[in-house]
Design a protein around this motif. Structure first.
Motif, PDB file in Angstrom:
ATOM      1  N   ILE A  68       0.579  -1.131   0.198  1.00  0.00           N
ATOM      2  CA  ILE A  68       0.105   0.056  -0.437  1.00  0.00           C
ATOM      3  C   ILE A  68       1.155   1.693   0.366  1.00  0.00           C
ATOM      4  CG2 ILE A  68      -1.746   0.759   0.730  1.00  0.00           C
ATOM      5  CD1 ILE A  68      -2.585  -1.405   2.249  1.00  0.00           C
ATOM      6  N   TRP A  69       1.148   1.981  -1.481  1.00  0.00           N
ATOM      7  CA  TRP A  69       1.544   3.244  -0.984  1.00  0.00           C
ATOM      8  C   TRP A  69       0.743   4.480  -0.170  1.00  0.00           C
ATOM      9  CZ3 TRP A  69       3.450  -0.311  -4.472  1.00  0.00           C
ATOM     10  CH2 TRP A  69       4.305  -0.827  -4.669  1.00  0.00           C
ATOM     11  N   SER A  70       1.030   4.798   0.209  1.00  0.00           N
ATOM     12  CA  SER A  70       0.656   5.897   0.441  1.00  0.00           C
ATOM     13  C   SER A  70       1.671   7.314   1.341  1.00  0.00           C
ATOM     14  CB  SER A  70      -0.777   5.494   1.950  1.00  0.00           C
ATOM     15  OG  SER A  70      -0.018   5.302   2.694  1.00  0.00           O
ATOM     16  N   ASP A  71       0.770   8.288   2.068  1.00  0.00           N
ATOM     17  CA  ASP A  71       0.840   9.725   3.050  1.00  0.00           C
ATOM     18  C   ASP A  71       0.685  10.173   3.898  1.00  0.00           C
ATOM     19  OD1 ASP A  71       2.862  10.969   3.253  1.00  0.00           O
ATOM     20  OD2 ASP A  71       3.036  12.180   2.094  1.00  0.00           O
ATOM     21  N   ILE A  72       1.282  10.668   5.167  1.00  0.00           N
ATOM     22  CA  ILE A  72       0.136  10.052   6.402  1.00  0.00           C
ATOM     23  C   ILE A  72       0.008  11.591   6.015  1.00  0.00           C
ATOM     24  CG2 ILE A  72       0.263  10.857   8.961  1.00  0.00           C
ATOM     25  CD1 ILE A  72       3.361   9.077   7.627  1.00  0.00           C
ATOM     26  N   MET A  73       0.107  12.609   5.195  1.00  0.00           N
ATOM     27  CA  MET A  73      -0.851  13.663   5.380  1.00  0.00           C
ATOM     28  C   MET A  73      -1.796  13.446   4.188  1.00  0.00           C
ATOM     29  SD  MET A  73       2.146  15.891   3.564  1.00  0.00           S
ATOM     30  CE  MET A  73       1.019  17.519   3.476  1.00  0.00           C
ATOM     31  N   CYS A  74      -1.702  12.949   3.613  1.00  0.00           N
ATOM     32  CA  CYS A  74      -3.037  12.328   2.735  1.00  0.00           C
ATOM     33  C   CYS A  74      -4.537  11.560   3.677  1.00  0.00           C
ATOM     34  CB  CYS A  74      -2.870  11.507   1.377  1.00  0.00           C
ATOM     35  SG  CYS A  74      -3.778  10.962   0.524  1.00  0.00           S
ATOM     36  N   PRO A  75      -5.963  12.325   2.958  1.00  0.00           N
ATOM     37  CA  PRO A  75      -6.841  12.298   4.198  1.00  0.00           C
ATOM     38  C   PRO A  75      -7.224  10.786   3.467  1.00  0.00           C
ATOM     39  CG  PRO A  75      -7.281  14.177   2.377  1.00  0.00           C
ATOM     40  CD  PRO A  75      -5.301  14.348   2.436  1.00  0.00           C
ATOM     41  N   PHE A  76      -6.915  10.960   1.912  1.00  0.00           N
ATOM     42  CA  PHE A  76      -7.884   9.409   1.620  1.00  0.00           C
ATOM     43  C   PHE A  76      -7.366   7.894   1.448  1.00  0.00           C
ATOM     44  CE2 PHE A  76      -9.345  13.474  -1.113  1.00  0.00           C
ATOM     45  CZ  PHE A  76     -10.686  13.093  -0.771  1.00  0.00           C
ATOM     46  N   CYS A  77      -5.840   8.721   2.378  1.00  0.00           N
ATOM     47  CA  CYS A  77      -5.216   7.286   2.507  1.00  0.00           C
ATOM     48  C   CYS A  77      -5.673   6.660   3.680  1.00  0.00           C
ATOM     49  CB  CYS A  77      -3.541   7.646   2.683  1.00  0.00           C
ATOM     50  SG  CYS A  77      -2.813   7.888   1.162  1.00  0.00           S
ATOM     51  N   TYR A  78      -5.701   8.217   4.932  1.00  0.00           N
ATOM     52  CA  TYR A  78      -6.526   7.412   6.073  1.00  0.00           C
ATOM     53  C   TYR A  78      -8.068   7.097   6.019  1.00  0.00           C
ATOM     54  CZ  TYR A  78      -7.276   8.404  11.128  1.00  0.00           C
ATOM     55  OH  TYR A  78      -6.770   7.522  12.755  1.00  0.00           O
ATOM     56  N   ILE A  79      -8.767   7.943   4.896  1.00  0.00           N
ATOM     57  CA  ILE A  79      -9.483   6.695   4.367  1.00  0.00           C
ATOM     58  C   ILE A  79      -9.796   5.452   3.995  1.00  0.00           C
ATOM     59  CG2 ILE A  79     -12.180   7.339   3.321  1.00  0.00           C
ATOM     60  CD1 ILE A  79     -11.369  10.412   3.882  1.00  0.00           C
ATOM     61  N   GLY A  80      -9.120   5.389   2.904  1.00  0.00           N
ATOM     62  CA  GLY A  80      -8.492   4.146   2.265  1.00  0.00           C
ATOM     63  C   GLY A  80      -8.731   2.822   3.079  1.00  0.00           C
ATOM     64  N   LYS A  81      -7.389   3.689   4.224  1.00  0.00           N
ATOM     65  CA  LYS A  81      -7.162   2.233   5.061  1.00  0.00           C
ATOM     66  C   LYS A  81      -7.992   2.036   6.393  1.00  0.00           C
ATOM     67  CE  LYS A  81      -4.140   1.878   9.293  1.00  0.00           C
ATOM     68  NZ  LYS A  81      -4.273   1.205  10.204  1.00  0.00           N
ATOM     69  N   ARG A  82      -9.151   2.708   6.464  1.00  0.00           N
ATOM     70  CA  ARG A  82     -10.198   1.731   6.906  1.00  0.00           C
ATOM     71  C   ARG A  82     -10.787   0.884   6.201  1.00  0.00           C
ATOM     72  NH1 ARG A  82      -8.626   2.547  11.027  1.00  0.00           N
ATOM     73  NH2 ARG A  82      -9.067   4.076  12.546  1.00  0.00           N
ATOM     74  N   ARG A  83     -11.119   1.232   5.369  1.00  0.00           N
ATOM     75  CA  ARG A  83     -12.130   1.017   4.140  1.00  0.00           C
ATOM     76  C   ARG A  83     -11.612  -0.319   3.727  1.00  0.00           C
ATOM     77  NH1 ARG A  83     -14.172   5.233   0.335  1.00  0.00           N
ATOM     78  NH2 ARG A  83     -15.730   6.658   1.124  1.00  0.00           N
ATOM     79  N   PHE A  84      -9.716  -0.882   3.787  1.00  0.00           N
ATOM     80  CA  PHE A  84      -9.267  -1.463   3.390  1.00  0.00           C
ATOM     81  C   PHE A  84      -9.745  -2.550   4.858  1.00  0.00           C
ATOM     82  CE2 PHE A  84      -5.662  -4.393   3.492  1.00  0.00           C
ATOM     83  CZ  PHE A  84      -5.160  -4.937   2.434  1.00  0.00           C
ATOM     84  N   GLU A  85      -9.504  -1.869   6.119  1.00  0.00           N
ATOM     85  CA  GLU A  85      -9.360  -3.099   6.814  1.00  0.00           C
ATOM     86  C   GLU A  85     -10.874  -3.781   6.880  1.00  0.00           C
ATOM     87  OE1 GLU A  85      -6.181  -0.368   9.505  1.00  0.00           O
ATOM     88  OE2 GLU A  85      -8.176  -0.169   9.636  1.00  0.00           O
ATOM     89  N   ALA A  86     -11.574  -3.003   6.981  1.00  0.00           N
ATOM     90  CA  ALA A  86     -13.344  -3.773   6.259  1.00  0.00           C
ATOM     91  C   ALA A  86     -12.916  -4.337   6.081  1.00  0.00           C
ATOM     92  CB  ALA A  86     -14.185  -2.088   6.133  1.00  0.00           C
ATOM     93  N   ALA A  87     -12.913  -4.665   4.678  1.00  0.00           N
ATOM     94  CA  ALA A  87     -12.455  -5.353   3.623  1.00  0.00           C
ATOM     95  C   ALA A  87     -12.275  -6.461   3.947  1.00  0.00           C
ATOM     96  CB  ALA A  87     -11.816  -4.633   2.210  1.00  0.00           C
ATOM     97  N   LEU A  88     -10.552  -6.500   4.623  1.00  0.00           N
ATOM     98  CA  LEU A  88      -9.968  -7.388   4.740  1.00  0.00           C
ATOM     99  C   LEU A  88     -10.863  -8.156   5.578  1.00  0.00           C
ATOM    100  CD1 LEU A  88      -7.616  -8.218   4.145  1.00  0.00           C
ATOM    101  CD2 LEU A  88      -6.264  -7.011   6.356  1.00  0.00           C
TER     102      LEU A  88
END
Length: 228
Positions: A5-25
């Motif tokens: 997973i490529w992401s940056d801490i200051m990216c809001p959609f990365c944080y949102i995407g992280k939570r959605r991926f956790e739900a998907a998992l």
């Protein structure tokens, strides 16, 4: 199965995407066989470690848009984050250079603390408005996940893991990744952006079925060759 997973801490959609991926998992039947690897992607590598400007002033000046337009966009993103149980406090966010945070994540990986630290970094930036570009804040977060404070501080004071961060970004460039979050499953299946959890689960299922089919074909070829 490996998910990078490529992401940056200051990216809001990365944080949102992280939570959605956790739900998907959680909905993926083979989640216990998934290895998740964080890859660095600096959205603003030229950003100063600290600035007197607030988030709206700095970002508006950098990208040539009005602070009012940016504030309107941030309210929309804040609402989307809230749907995932996340709290974004854009009014007090402290702009940061995230290079050292990415280096610290590599350090945390050595001790199996990468994912825990990543979660704290996102929360520190978007919710708690901590200056995550500063070593004092980073060391404190490292200590919260059980890492040795002195070792983390010594690492940050040097250049350790800087090359690893750059290599992640070079790999992203070779893959044609232009935005984050970006999920790469077993090097073949990609998810770009903070897609709905259901979409992510479907891609995980497809990747798993394809991998099993490939393995079955390989086993069959081996048997046909008289090896099994």
């Amino acid at each position: 199965m490996k998910v990078e997973i490529w992401s940056d801490i200051m990216c809001p959609f990365c944080y949102i995407g992280k939570r959605r991926f956790e739900a998907a998992l959680q909905e993926f039947a083979h989640r216990d066989q998934v290895e998740v690897i964080h890859r660095s992607f600096e959205l603003d590598p030229t950003s100063p470690l600290q600035t007197d400007k607030n988030y709206f002033e700095y970002t508006a000046a950098k990208y040539g848009i009005s602070a009012e337009t940016l504030a309107k966009q941030s309210r929309s993103v804040t609402e989307r984050a809230k749907q995932e149980g996340l709290i974004f406090n854009y009014n007090t966010v402290k702009n940061a250079n995230t290079h050292d945070a990415h280096r610290l994540l590599y350090f945390a990986r050595e001790f199996g603390k990468e994912q825990e630290l990543l979660e704290l970094l996102y929360k520190a930036y978007f919710t708690e408005s901590l200056p995550i570009g500063q070593h004092e804040s980073l060391v404190s977060l490292a200590e919260q996940v059980g890492l040795d404070r002195q070792q983390a501080s010594a690492m940050l004071d040097g250049t350790q893991n800087g090359e690893a961060v750059r290599n992640d970004q070079l790999l992203a460039a070779r893959l044609g990744i232009q935005g984050v979050p970006y999920f790469l499953i077993d090097g073949r299946h990609a998810i770009s952006g903070a897609q709905p959890a259901s979409t992510m689960t479907q891609v995980l299922d497809s990747a798993w079925k394809e991998a099993k089919a490939s393995q079955n074909q390989l086993d069959s070829d081996i048997c046909d060759g008289g090896i099994c």
